[in-house]
Design an enzyme around this catalytic site. Structure first.
Site, PDB file in Angstrom:
ATOM      1  N   ARG A 198     -16.292 -12.578   1.081  1.00 54.91           N
ATOM      2  CA  ARG A 198     -15.482 -11.782   2.012  1.00 54.91           C
ATOM      3  C   ARG A 198     -15.820 -10.318   1.815  1.00 54.91           C
ATOM      4  O   ARG A 198     -15.933  -9.844   0.679  1.00 54.91           O
ATOM      5  CB  ARG A 198     -13.996 -12.025   1.700  1.00 54.91           C
ATOM      6  CG  ARG A 198     -13.044 -11.146   2.489  1.00 54.91           C
ATOM      7  CD  ARG A 198     -11.596 -11.517   2.167  1.00 54.91           C
ATOM      8  NE  ARG A 198     -10.677 -10.525   2.678  1.00 54.91           N
ATOM      9  CZ  ARG A 198     -10.111 -10.566   3.890  1.00 54.91           C
ATOM     10  NH1 ARG A 198     -10.372 -11.569   4.702  1.00 54.91           N
ATOM     11  NH2 ARG A 198      -9.294  -9.615   4.272  1.00 54.91           N
ATOM     12  N   HIS A 238       1.074  -7.933   0.295  1.00 52.43           N
ATOM     13  CA  HIS A 238      -0.083  -8.735   0.667  1.00 52.43           C
ATOM     14  C   HIS A 238      -0.986  -8.942  -0.538  1.00 52.43           C
ATOM     15  O   HIS A 238      -0.833  -8.263  -1.554  1.00 52.43           O
ATOM     16  CB  HIS A 238      -0.831  -8.093   1.842  1.00 52.43           C
ATOM     17  CG  HIS A 238      -1.229  -6.658   1.623  1.00 52.43           C
ATOM     18  ND1 HIS A 238      -0.336  -5.605   1.637  1.00 52.43           N
ATOM     19  CD2 HIS A 238      -2.427  -6.094   1.339  1.00 52.43           C
ATOM     20  CE1 HIS A 238      -0.957  -4.475   1.396  1.00 52.43           C
ATOM     21  NE2 HIS A 238      -2.240  -4.739   1.199  1.00 52.43           N
ATOM     22  N   ASP A 275       0.862  -1.191   0.000  1.00 50.66           N
ATOM     23  CA  ASP A 275       0.000   0.000   0.000  1.00 50.66           C
ATOM     24  C   ASP A 275       0.897   1.238   0.000  1.00 50.66           C
ATOM     25  O   ASP A 275       1.847   1.325   0.781  1.00 50.66           O
ATOM     26  CB  ASP A 275      -0.901   0.011   1.247  1.00 50.66           C
ATOM     27  CG  ASP A 275      -1.901  -1.144   1.243  1.00 50.66           C
ATOM     28  OD1 ASP A 275      -2.152  -1.713   0.160  1.00 50.66           O
ATOM     29  OD2 ASP A 275      -2.432  -1.477   2.321  1.00 50.66           O
TER      30      ASP A 275
HETATM   31  C1  LIG Z   1      -3.296  -0.603  -9.754  1.00 49.16           C
HETATM   32  C2  LIG Z   1      -3.492   0.289  -8.820  1.00 49.16           C
HETATM   33  C3  LIG Z   1      -4.633   0.289  -7.856  1.00 49.16           C
HETATM   34  C4  LIG Z   1      -4.145   1.256  -6.782  1.00 49.16           C
HETATM   35  C5  LIG Z   1      -3.482   2.315  -7.651  1.00 49.16           C
HETATM   36  C6  LIG Z   1      -2.582   1.447  -8.525  1.00 49.16           C
HETATM   37  O1  LIG Z   1      -2.139   2.096  -9.681  1.00 49.16           O
HETATM   38  C7  LIG Z   1      -1.380   0.987  -7.674  1.00 49.16           C
HETATM   39  C8  LIG Z   1      -1.710   1.070  -6.144  1.00 49.16           C
HETATM   40  C9  LIG Z   1      -3.117   0.540  -5.858  1.00 49.16           C
HETATM   41  C10 LIG Z   1      -3.577   0.814  -4.441  1.00 49.16           C
HETATM   42  C11 LIG Z   1      -3.254  -0.310  -3.435  1.00 49.16           C
HETATM   43  C12 LIG Z   1      -3.732   0.155  -2.053  1.00 49.16           C
HETATM   44  C13 LIG Z   1      -5.152   0.712  -2.081  1.00 49.16           C
HETATM   45  O2  LIG Z   1      -6.057  -0.349  -2.285  1.00 49.16           O
HETATM   46  C14 LIG Z   1      -5.319   1.739  -3.226  1.00 49.16           C
HETATM   47  C15 LIG Z   1      -6.658   2.458  -3.099  1.00 49.16           C
HETATM   48  C16 LIG Z   1      -4.154   2.671  -3.234  1.00 49.16           C
HETATM   49  O3  LIG Z   1      -4.067   3.769  -2.737  1.00 49.16           O
HETATM   50  O4  LIG Z   1      -3.121   2.114  -3.974  1.00 49.16           O
HETATM   51  C17 LIG Z   1      -5.064   1.024  -4.541  1.00 49.16           C
HETATM   52  C18 LIG Z   1      -5.204   1.849  -5.836  1.00 49.16           C
HETATM   53  C19 LIG Z   1      -6.608   1.799  -6.426  1.00 49.16           C
HETATM   54  O5  LIG Z   1      -7.344   0.830  -6.272  1.00 49.16           O
HETATM   55  O6  LIG Z   1      -6.958   2.768  -7.111  1.00 49.16           O
HETATM   56  O1  LIG Z   2      -9.693  -6.632   0.840  1.00 44.25           O
HETATM   57  C1  LIG Z   2      -8.736  -6.972   1.537  1.00 44.25           C
HETATM   58  O2  LIG Z   2      -8.840  -7.787   2.447  1.00 44.25           O
HETATM   59  C2  LIG Z   2      -7.379  -6.331   1.314  1.00 44.25           C
HETATM   60  C3  LIG Z   2      -7.401  -5.378   0.150  1.00 44.25           C
HETATM   61  C4  LIG Z   2      -6.181  -4.556   0.012  1.00 44.25           C
HETATM   62  O3  LIG Z   2      -5.094  -4.975   0.332  1.00 44.25           O
HETATM   63  C5  LIG Z   2      -6.298  -3.187  -0.518  1.00 44.25           C
HETATM   64  O4  LIG Z   2      -7.428  -2.756  -0.836  1.00 44.25           O
HETATM   65  O5  LIG Z   2      -5.263  -2.511  -0.602  1.00 44.25           O
HETATM   66 FE   LIG Z   3      -3.559  -3.440   0.269  1.00 39.97          FE
END
Ligand SMILES: C=C1C[C@]23C[C@@]1(O)CC[C@H]2[C@@]12CC[C@H](O)[C@@](C)(C(=O)O1)[C@H]2[C@@H]3C(=O)O
Ligand SMILES: O=C(O)CCC(=O)C(=O)O
Ligand SMILES: [Fe+2]
Length: 282
Positions: free
Chosen positions: A224, A214, A149
């Protein structure tokens, strides 16, 4: 196996620091957020996810948490109550981590989330049951692919369905037993960057805290539902190692960047990509 940190314990600060250094992930028990508060939002989420697609689409793109009041059409009170409680918990954890690290002032980390311009996201995920195909090499169908994250801290709560897995640095994927009344906390990329050096020679690195990889595999029988609070700093905030934790003459492993710069890079990258690597000094 991950550490379980008891928020009520007098040694919580030290437990938090070692959990963040070792795996970057821990289960948090004895927090004060009621199961009822969690379940109210879960019930709303389940109702939302069961709507037809066109209605879900009509809810629009996710606003940021600070704009949650603007979400008047959907579960406003359950959302606001949950967000208020989990943000407070995130700040409490960051203060205890600062205490464990010997950082002054105590709010050195939590102030990043307390700022009225902090970049907070609440994400609700739904993984319907999904039968495992014979081709699957991971022993399950990927629900959310492997990633770290990008933010400072992530606080996850899920129903009692298995699925979450974490990857220790030099190990194999470890399934995390679900616990609907506890939280699972992980260090984000930005927190890996922040606390700088340690006096232990084995971990003489700026990345003292670990941003853990993760993923989520779907369950073949149960659905879930998870809700994750992502605590990020204000967009203009500089993300740099804390000088108090750097040894004299020691250089940061990472070049300095703003959260805005890092977030833009993260959001332009693929989920699986190692984003911190792009900010390492070479
Ligand atoms: C593929 C992607 C989804 C994400 C933005 C990204 O380009 C890479 C980071 C991804 C992530 C992972 C953590 C969180 O779920 C999230 C909201 C974040 O801040 O970074 C997601 C992004 C997303 O779903 O937009
Ligand atoms: O949905 C979950 O249990 C984890 C999802 C997650 O890692 C994320 O949204 O970044
Ligand atoms: Fe995550």
């Amino acid at each position: 196996m991950h550490t379980i940190v008891d928020l009520n314990s007098p040694t919580a600060p030290a437990q938090l620091v070692s959990a963040c250094e070792e795996l970057g992930f821990f289960k948090l028990t004895n927090h004060t957020i009621s199961l009822n508060l969690m379940e109210n939002l879960e019930d709303e989420a389940v109702k939302f996810f069961s709507l037809p697609l066109w209605k879900k689409d009509a809810a629009g793109a996710a606003p940021s948490v600070t704009a949650a009041a603007g979400l008047a059409t959907w579960a406003t009170s359950a959302l606001n109550e949950y967000i208020t409680a989990v943000k407070k918990l995130a700040c409490e954890l960051l203060e205890l981590m600062a205490e464990g690290l010997g950082l002054r002032p105590r709010n050195a980390l939590s102030k990043l989330l307390m700022d009225e311009e902090s970049d907070l996201i609440l994400r609700l995920n739904h993984y319907p049951p999904c039968p495992v195909s014979r081709e699957s090499s991971s022993g399950g169908v990927t629900g959310f692919g492997e990633h770290t994250d990008p933010q400072v801290i992530s606080i996850l709560r899920s129903n009692n369905t298995w699925g979450l897995q974490v990857l220790p640095r030099d190990g194999r994927w470890v399934p995390v037993p679900p616990d609907q009344s506890s939280f699972f906390v992980n260090v984000g990329d930005s927190l890996q960057m922040l606390p700088a050096l340690t006096d232990s020679p084995q971990v003489l690195t700026n990345g003292r805290f670990k941003s853990v990889k993760h993923r989520v595999l779907t369950n073949s029988l149960q659905s879930r539902v998870s809700m994750i609070f992502f605590g990020g700093p204000p967009l203009k905030e500089r993300v740099a190692p804390l000088p108090h934790l750097m040894e004299e003459g020691e250089e940061s492993l990472y070049r300095e960047f703003t959260w805005c710069e890092y977030k833009a890079t993260a959001y332009a990258s693929k989920l699986v990509d190692n984003r911190l690597e792009l900010f390492e000094k070479r």
